[in-house]
Scaffold this active site. Structure first.
Site, mmCIF file in Angstrom:
data_model
loop_
_atom_site.group_PDB
_atom_site.id
_atom_site.type_symbol
_atom_site.label_atom_id
_atom_site.label_comp_id
_atom_site.label_asym_id
_atom_site.label_seq_id
_atom_site.Cartn_x
_atom_site.Cartn_y
_atom_site.Cartn_z
ATOM 1 N N GLU A 137 0.877 -1.177 0.000
ATOM 2 C CA GLU A 137 0.000 0.000 0.000
ATOM 3 C C GLU A 137 0.915 1.228 0.000
ATOM 4 O O GLU A 137 1.376 1.667 1.043
ATOM 5 C CB GLU A 137 -0.933 0.014 1.200
ATOM 6 N N ALA A 148 -2.921 8.412 5.980
ATOM 7 C CA ALA A 148 -1.896 8.291 7.015
ATOM 8 C C ALA A 148 -0.539 7.902 6.450
ATOM 9 O O ALA A 148 0.317 7.395 7.167
ATOM 10 C CB ALA A 148 -2.338 7.268 8.062
ATOM 11 N N ASP A 279 -7.661 -3.525 7.846
ATOM 12 C CA ASP A 279 -6.737 -2.388 7.763
ATOM 13 C C ASP A 279 -6.188 -2.069 9.146
ATOM 14 O O ASP A 279 -5.998 -0.909 9.522
ATOM 15 C CB ASP A 279 -7.408 -1.164 7.144
#
Length: 385
Positions: A137, A148, A279
């Site tokens: 990611e 973030a 997540d």
């Protein structure tokens, strides 16, 4: 070993059946066991009467737990994470990395590869969730929807960098997220779709740009609705493109990242294409407090993770929590379970190994009661203590 008298999740529905496990695999599935008349030694039988038998859960998108994360943790720490996942019903994971410095990324590729090799060779001496590959990611995002992810480490698309990471990880990358508005996206997707699944993520792109990425070969969307433009009636964005193109799309099912009503709506709009993920980040399994994740300060309050500016920063749930939450949000159990087992496996080309209960599949199984309490976990035919 015989798992007897269970209500077994077979082909998206629950069926009375017995399961025979041999050499770490499911070797037989017998429906309607009351008619079979089979007998086995008592010590080799688990009587599941009154309980369900689920496939082990597959969390495609999890960054960490117990203070550890896949971007910075050592092989031994990664294996400790796998024990936590297994104890919570997650039997397969993709080690999800996060945007960081090139040297740290390279180190992570090597550490994850070592942990995978330790599992494969049986050197870890434990029964933990299987590391099924790597989910990158980042770092191929633009600042507009970085979430973030640390902006100073964001990068343009780079084939040479991906090739380096594939070499370091022994071709373990199974899923890669990118912003389709970056220059060269279509060519990059076409060059890599035979190597790993490509996901649309962390993007301010419009519907047309997202659809162009899908037409080039992207098949996945990272945490739908989050870190992207909202769905609007004249500007449908990534959400609309996912619907049009029939992409597989993740939902963080904690009731925080996406409202329960929207979760119900998107499951109805895209049946068979919505998959559940946690997540989860490194404070998962720990108490509220102040932490670091992806090089950034994270505050966890009431089990909600935020950056100091209030931006959501991943979750602190497990995938088993996500399934239970989905049921609480009025998603049928069968639908939620498919979204956390078979569909994640299919999304990354592992549907012949894990995610379903069928002959020849890995014997990764959960015994769960009617109140959705996890009773027993089996991984590779071995029961967890």
């Amino acid at each position: 070993m015989l798992l007897k008298n269970g209500s077994v999740f077979l082909d998206k529905k629950f069926v009375p059946a017995d399961l025979l496990v041999k050499d770490g695999k499911i070797s037989a599935v017998w429906e309607y066991p009351e008619k079979t008349g089979r007998s086995y030694p008592e010590e080799e039988i688990i009587d599941c009467a009154g309980n369900m038998i689920w496939p082990g859960l597959f969390d495609l998108h999890t960054h960490g737990c117990l203070g550890y994360d896949f971007t910075k943790s050592s092989p031994d720490e990664i294996l400790k994470m796998c024990l936590f996942y297994a104890a919570h019903g997650v039997t397969s994971v993709l080690a999800t990395t996060m945007t960081n410095a090139d040297a740290q990324y390279a180190r992570a590729m090597g550490y994850i590869r070592q942990a995978m090799d330790m599992q494969k060779n049986g050197k870890d001496g434990s029964v933990g969730a299987g590391l099924r590959g790597i989910y990158m990611e980042g770092p191929f995002f633009s600042p507009a929807k970085k979430g973030a992810h640390d902006e100073k480490y964001l990068r343009p698309l780079s084939q040479s960098l991906i090739d380096e990471y594939q070499k370091l990880s022994n071709n373990a990358i199974r899923l890669l997220a990118l912003d389709p508005s970056l220059p060269g996206t279509a060519e990059f997707i076409r060059d890599n779709i035979e190597k790993f699944t490509i996901s649309i993520a962390h993007t301010d792109c419009d519907y047309e740009t997202a659809l162009a990425a899908a037409n080039a070969g992207a098949t996945h969307v990272t945490h739908l609705f989050n870190a992207m433009r909202p769905l609007l009636h004249r500007a449908p964005g990534v959400v609309g493109a996912a619907y049009t193109a029939g992409l597989n799309a993740e939902i963080i099912c904690d009731g925080i990242h996406v409202h329960p009503a929207v979760i119900g709506l998107i499951f109805s709009a895209m049946p068979g294409h919505i998959l559940l993920v946690s997540d989860s980040i490194n404070p998962t399994g720990l108490s509220d407090g102040d932490y670091m994740a992806g090089g950034l300060s994270i505050k966890v309050r009431d089990h909600r993770a935020y950056l100091p500016d209030g931006t959501l920063a991943g979750s602190t749930i497990t995938l088993f929590d996500a399934v239970k939450n989905a049921v609480d949000f009025h998603i049928p159990l069968e639908t939620a379970l498919y979204a956390a087992t078979a569909l994640p496996a299919k999304a990354v080309g592992l549907e012949e190994e894990v995610g379903s209960i069928a002959c020849g599949m890995d014997a990764d199984l959960l015994i769960v009661d009617g109140q959705l309490t996890l009773k027993k976990v089996m991984i590779g035919g071995k029961l967890l203590d």
